[in-house]
Design an enzyme around this catalytic site. Sequence first.
Site, PDB file in Angstrom:
ATOM      1  N   PRO A  91       5.782   2.307   0.867  1.00 46.03           N
ATOM      2  CA  PRO A  91       5.425   1.093   0.113  1.00 46.03           C
ATOM      3  C   PRO A  91       4.301   0.297   0.794  1.00 46.03           C
ATOM      4  O   PRO A  91       3.637  -0.496   0.153  1.00 46.03           O
ATOM      5  CB  PRO A  91       6.720   0.272   0.104  1.00 46.03           C
ATOM      6  N   GLU A 118      15.192   3.272   5.297  1.00 44.84           N
ATOM      7  CA  GLU A 118      14.292   2.108   5.284  1.00 44.84           C
ATOM      8  C   GLU A 118      12.849   2.469   5.613  1.00 44.84           C
ATOM      9  O   GLU A 118      11.940   1.664   5.426  1.00 44.84           O
ATOM     10  CB  GLU A 118      14.803   1.029   6.241  1.00 44.84           C
ATOM     11  N   ARG A 156      -4.540  18.397 -11.189  1.00 44.26           N
ATOM     12  CA  ARG A 156      -5.314  18.513 -12.424  1.00 44.26           C
ATOM     13  C   ARG A 156      -6.803  18.261 -12.225  1.00 44.26           C
ATOM     14  O   ARG A 156      -7.601  18.532 -13.124  1.00 44.26           O
ATOM     15  CB  ARG A 156      -4.736  17.629 -13.529  1.00 44.26           C
ATOM     16  N   ASP A 171     -13.993  13.528 -17.504  1.00 42.84           N
ATOM     17  CA  ASP A 171     -13.817  12.972 -16.173  1.00 42.84           C
ATOM     18  C   ASP A 171     -14.750  11.808 -15.867  1.00 42.84           C
ATOM     19  O   ASP A 171     -14.425  10.947 -15.081  1.00 42.84           O
ATOM     20  CB  ASP A 171     -13.983  14.052 -15.102  1.00 42.84           C
TER      21      ASP A 171
HETATM   22  C1  9D3 Z   1      14.600  -3.741   2.777  1.00 45.38           C
HETATM   23  C2  9D3 Z   1      13.211  -3.297   2.471  1.00 45.38           C
HETATM   24  N1  9D3 Z   1      13.192  -2.001   1.807  1.00 45.38           N
HETATM   25  C3  9D3 Z   1      13.581  -2.167   0.421  1.00 45.38           C
HETATM   26  C4  9D3 Z   1      12.803  -3.178  -0.361  1.00 45.38           C
HETATM   27  C5  9D3 Z   1      11.856  -1.451   1.970  1.00 45.38           C
HETATM   28  C6  9D3 Z   1      11.744  -0.107   1.380  1.00 45.38           C
HETATM   29  C7  9D3 Z   1      11.891   1.022   2.184  1.00 45.38           C
HETATM   30  C8  9D3 Z   1      11.769   2.286   1.626  1.00 45.38           C
HETATM   31  C9  9D3 Z   1      11.497   0.062   0.033  1.00 45.38           C
HETATM   32  C10 9D3 Z   1      11.365   1.344  -0.505  1.00 45.38           C
HETATM   33  C11 9D3 Z   1      11.518   2.438   0.291  1.00 45.38           C
HETATM   34  C12 9D3 Z   1      11.372   3.803  -0.296  1.00 45.38           C
HETATM   35  N2  9D3 Z   1      10.091   3.921  -0.980  1.00 45.38           N
HETATM   36  C13 9D3 Z   1       9.175   4.815  -0.641  1.00 45.38           C
HETATM   37  O1  9D3 Z   1       9.422   5.595   0.267  1.00 45.38           O
HETATM   38  C14 9D3 Z   1       7.914   4.819  -1.312  1.00 45.38           C
HETATM   39  C15 9D3 Z   1       7.393   4.015  -2.368  1.00 45.38           C
HETATM   40  C16 9D3 Z   1       7.934   2.931  -3.113  1.00 45.38           C
HETATM   41  O2  9D3 Z   1       9.071   2.481  -2.945  1.00 45.38           O
HETATM   42  N3  9D3 Z   1       7.160   2.360  -4.071  1.00 45.38           N
HETATM   43  C17 9D3 Z   1       5.901   2.783  -4.340  1.00 45.38           C
HETATM   44  N4  9D3 Z   1       5.348   3.775  -3.678  1.00 45.38           N
HETATM   45  C18 9D3 Z   1       6.093   4.376  -2.709  1.00 45.38           C
HETATM   46  S1  9D3 Z   1       5.578   5.634  -1.763  1.00 45.38           S
HETATM   47  C19 9D3 Z   1       6.971   5.755  -0.938  1.00 45.38           C
END
Ligand code: 9D3
Length: 265
Positions: A91, A118, A156, A171
């Site tokens: 994230p 996490e 793709r 494209d």
């Molecule tokens: C307590 C904080 N966590 C929850 C809000 C942080 C958190 C850790 C791990 C939130 C999501 C995740 C798992 N998400 C991913 O591994 C992830 C992700 C995403 O959640 N949203 C957009 N792109 C991606 S890429 C990997």
Amino acid sequence: MCRMDFAALTIFPDIFKAYWEHGILRRAIAQGRISATAVDIRAFTADRHHTTDDRPFGGGCGMVMKPEPLAAALRDTRRRLPRAVTVLLTPQGRVFDQPVAAQLAAAEGLILICGRYEGVDERISDTLIDLELSIGDYVLTGGELAALVVMDAVTRLIPGVLGGEESAAKDSFEGHLLEHAHYTRPQVFEGQAVPEVLLSGNHRAIEAWRRETALTRTVLRRPDLLAARPLCAEDIATLRELAERIERIIEAQHQRGVGPLSGGQ
Ligand code: 9D3
């Protein structure tokens, strides 16, 4: 021939296989234009319980992905794909979009690391990662779906993966305009007819109509896309004509005595 090798590092390798067995990805693999392997991080654990997570230093809730199995899985994968770009799905990453997909499509390989819990130990991202990507501002339970999204969008764009007319022609404006409306048979579906112009056989008129619907949808639904890239003179003329048509409709209402001070009706 252009070719891309994908490897996804994950504790849930089975998630990937189902997707890879269908549609365009399956065809791309069968044609040898891409390869795709899921590397099970758990196979690189040394303890009896095959532990991939541990409690966070400093306390707090949730678990952290242990660095040793991940580093071992990554080093093993790099031996096999020495020229691949290593991407961590998180994230915290840069938001993945079409320009990033186009950049990644030029790589010889992509190693996609999928976090669970996490997140992964920060020392992995500090030292072993080329690029961190997020797929958007919403919370997933792990990186696997994000890795599949990246693989799908990149695949793709690899030359030869899509049929000839599908790929090259569109494209140039992919990513800065929404698509025009699409219709197929029947000509009337539940009382709704297909727009006349599409049945006319007049290809110039059809092209103009499609461009106009693409433009108006973009203006109404995604004006941010237009702001990001300049339009050609013809598109601006189309929008101006649309604005004038709207202006005339408003003007006609004024003639009937409806205006901002008339109180409506
Ligand atoms: C307590 C904080 N966590 C929850 C809000 C942080 C958190 C850790 C791990 C939130 C999501 C995740 C798992 N998400 C991913 O591994 C992830 C992700 C995403 O959640 N949203 C957009 N792109 C991606 S890429 C990997």
